[in-house]
Write an enzyme that holds these catalytic residues in place. Sequence first.
Site, short mmCIF file in Angstrom:
data_model
loop_
_atom_site.label_atom_id
_atom_site.label_comp_id
_atom_site.label_asym_id
_atom_site.label_seq_id
_atom_site.Cartn_x
_atom_site.Cartn_y
_atom_site.Cartn_z
N HIS A 59 11.90 -1.57 -12.31
CA HIS A 59 11.63 -3.00 -12.48
C HIS A 59 11.70 -3.68 -11.11
O HIS A 59 12.75 -3.64 -10.46
CB HIS A 59 12.68 -3.61 -13.43
CG HIS A 59 12.50 -5.07 -13.70
ND1 HIS A 59 13.38 -5.78 -14.50
CD2 HIS A 59 11.58 -5.97 -13.29
CE1 HIS A 59 12.99 -7.03 -14.57
NE2 HIS A 59 11.90 -7.18 -13.84
N HIS B 21 0.80 -1.23 0.00
CA HIS B 21 0.00 0.00 0.00
C HIS B 21 0.83 1.28 0.00
O HIS B 21 1.88 1.37 0.62
CB HIS B 21 -0.93 0.02 1.22
CG HIS B 21 -0.17 0.12 2.51
ND1 HIS B 21 0.11 1.32 3.12
CD2 HIS B 21 0.40 -0.83 3.28
CE1 HIS B 21 0.81 1.11 4.22
NE2 HIS B 21 1.00 -0.19 4.34
C1 LIG Z 1 23.68 -7.18 -7.57
C2 LIG Z 1 24.03 -7.58 -8.99
C3 LIG Z 1 23.31 -6.67 -9.99
C4 LIG Z 1 25.54 -7.39 -9.13
O1 LIG Z 1 25.93 -7.88 -10.37
P1 LIG Z 1 27.42 -7.64 -10.88
O2 LIG Z 1 27.61 -6.18 -11.11
O3 LIG Z 1 27.65 -8.52 -12.06
O4 LIG Z 1 28.32 -8.02 -9.63
P2 LIG Z 1 29.26 -9.27 -9.40
O5 LIG Z 1 28.58 -10.54 -9.81
O6 LIG Z 1 30.57 -8.93 -10.02
O7 LIG Z 1 29.40 -9.31 -7.83
C5 LIG Z 1 30.14 -8.34 -7.10
C6 LIG Z 1 30.26 -8.84 -5.67
O8 LIG Z 1 28.96 -8.81 -5.04
C7 LIG Z 1 28.54 -10.11 -4.63
N1 LIG Z 1 27.12 -10.23 -5.00
C8 LIG Z 1 26.57 -10.06 -6.20
N2 LIG Z 1 25.24 -10.20 -6.16
C9 LIG Z 1 24.94 -10.48 -4.89
C10 LIG Z 1 23.70 -10.73 -4.24
N3 LIG Z 1 22.55 -10.69 -4.90
N4 LIG Z 1 23.74 -10.96 -2.90
C11 LIG Z 1 24.91 -10.98 -2.22
N5 LIG Z 1 26.11 -10.73 -2.80
C12 LIG Z 1 26.12 -10.49 -4.12
C13 LIG Z 1 29.38 -11.07 -5.45
O9 LIG Z 1 29.53 -12.31 -4.79
C14 LIG Z 1 30.68 -10.31 -5.55
O10 LIG Z 1 31.37 -10.42 -4.32
P3 LIG Z 1 32.99 -10.59 -4.29
O11 LIG Z 1 33.52 -9.30 -4.85
O12 LIG Z 1 33.26 -10.78 -2.84
O13 LIG Z 1 33.30 -11.77 -5.15
C15 LIG Z 1 23.62 -9.04 -9.33
O14 LIG Z 1 24.44 -9.98 -8.70
C16 LIG Z 1 22.17 -9.35 -8.95
O15 LIG Z 1 21.82 -9.71 -7.81
N6 LIG Z 1 21.30 -9.21 -9.96
C17 LIG Z 1 19.90 -9.47 -9.85
C18 LIG Z 1 19.48 -10.38 -11.03
C19 LIG Z 1 18.01 -10.51 -11.10
O16 LIG Z 1 17.30 -10.53 -10.10
N7 LIG Z 1 17.50 -10.57 -12.34
C20 LIG Z 1 16.07 -10.64 -12.58
C21 LIG Z 1 15.82 -10.57 -14.05
S1 LIG Z 1 14.10 -10.71 -14.40
#
Ligand SMILES: CC(C)(COP(=O)(O)OP(=O)(O)OC[C@H]1O[C@@H](n2cnc3c(N)ncnc32)[C@H](O)[C@@H]1OP(=O)(O)O)[C@@H](O)C(=O)NCCC(=O)NCCS
Length: 217
Positions: A152, A143
């Site tokens: 998104h 709400h």
């Molecule tokens: C947060 C996010 C955008 C970061 O992506 P990225 O820029 O490629 O980052 P990286 O994968 O290089 O990760 C960077 C660091 O954060 C950590 N990390 C990334 N995503 C994380 C998450 N969701 N929770 C906890 N830690 C996370 C990684 O382990 C990495 O840690 P390290 O440096 O100790 O190895 C991505 O991991 C994420 O969660 N995306 C959401 C995807 C999603 O929901 N998509 C839906 C589509 S419909």
Amino acid sequence: MTAPPLVIWGGTGHARVIREALDAQSWNVVAVFDQKDIPSPFDDVPLFVGTDGFMHWMQTSATSQAIAACVAIGGTDGRSRLDTANFLHSQGLSLPTIVHPTGFVAATAIHGDGCHVLAQAAVCANVRLGRSVIINTAASVDHDCVIGDGVHVAPGAHVAGEVVIEECAFVGTGAVVLPRVHIGAGAIIGAGAVVTKDVPARVTVAGNPARPITVDN
Ligand SMILES: CC(C)(COP(=O)(O)OP(=O)(O)OC[C@H]1O[C@@H](n2cnc3c(N)ncnc32)[C@H](O)[C@@H]1OP(=O)(O)O)[C@@H](O)C(=O)NCCC(=O)NCCS
């Protein structure tokens, strides 16, 4: 009466998800456009490449009906979704809001053009959605939230009451945003995060409790 024609911009995963909702609302999907020369996601609909492909299709398409459009650009790229919606609108296409038959939008909620509320998603009382907002599969927005243009909320994420999410921010799959939190424009909430405090614009946070993380840009 012939089903109204609709084009989809974006030919990957989100197109396949939104097609199901479009078919349920009896839209006639007549073309798909994508910046890349990829196979069409649908056997029964041709894909054309880029703005040139779109312009050529518009000049040669034989329909006299008004054409609607749906921008199927998901992920964290709300800015591209908004820019594409603006372009299609400038070409005379309308951008209807699409609600899957199993999605819920409260009677007191309001939304701009081109929003997608997908299967089992809920948009609750007094919520305000801007333009081109995606509330993805089984996500909820409770709400009195105010959700900006191009935001998104990814599958299974839950946004509690009175939260403000500014333009083009992204809330990842399965994340939880606690009541009255403010999320700045372009911020990214990682999958599974629990957001307990305000998030500044363009910052990426992850974890429980969510904290800023360093990402490669
Ligand atoms: C947060 C996010 C955008 C970061 O992506 P990225 O820029 O490629 O980052 P990286 O994968 O290089 O990760 C960077 C660091 O954060 C950590 N990390 C990334 N995503 C994380 C998450 N969701 N929770 C906890 N830690 C996370 C990684 O382990 C990495 O840690 P390290 O440096 O100790 O190895 C991505 O991991 C994420 O969660 N995306 C959401 C995807 C999603 O929901 N998509 C839906 C589509 S419909």
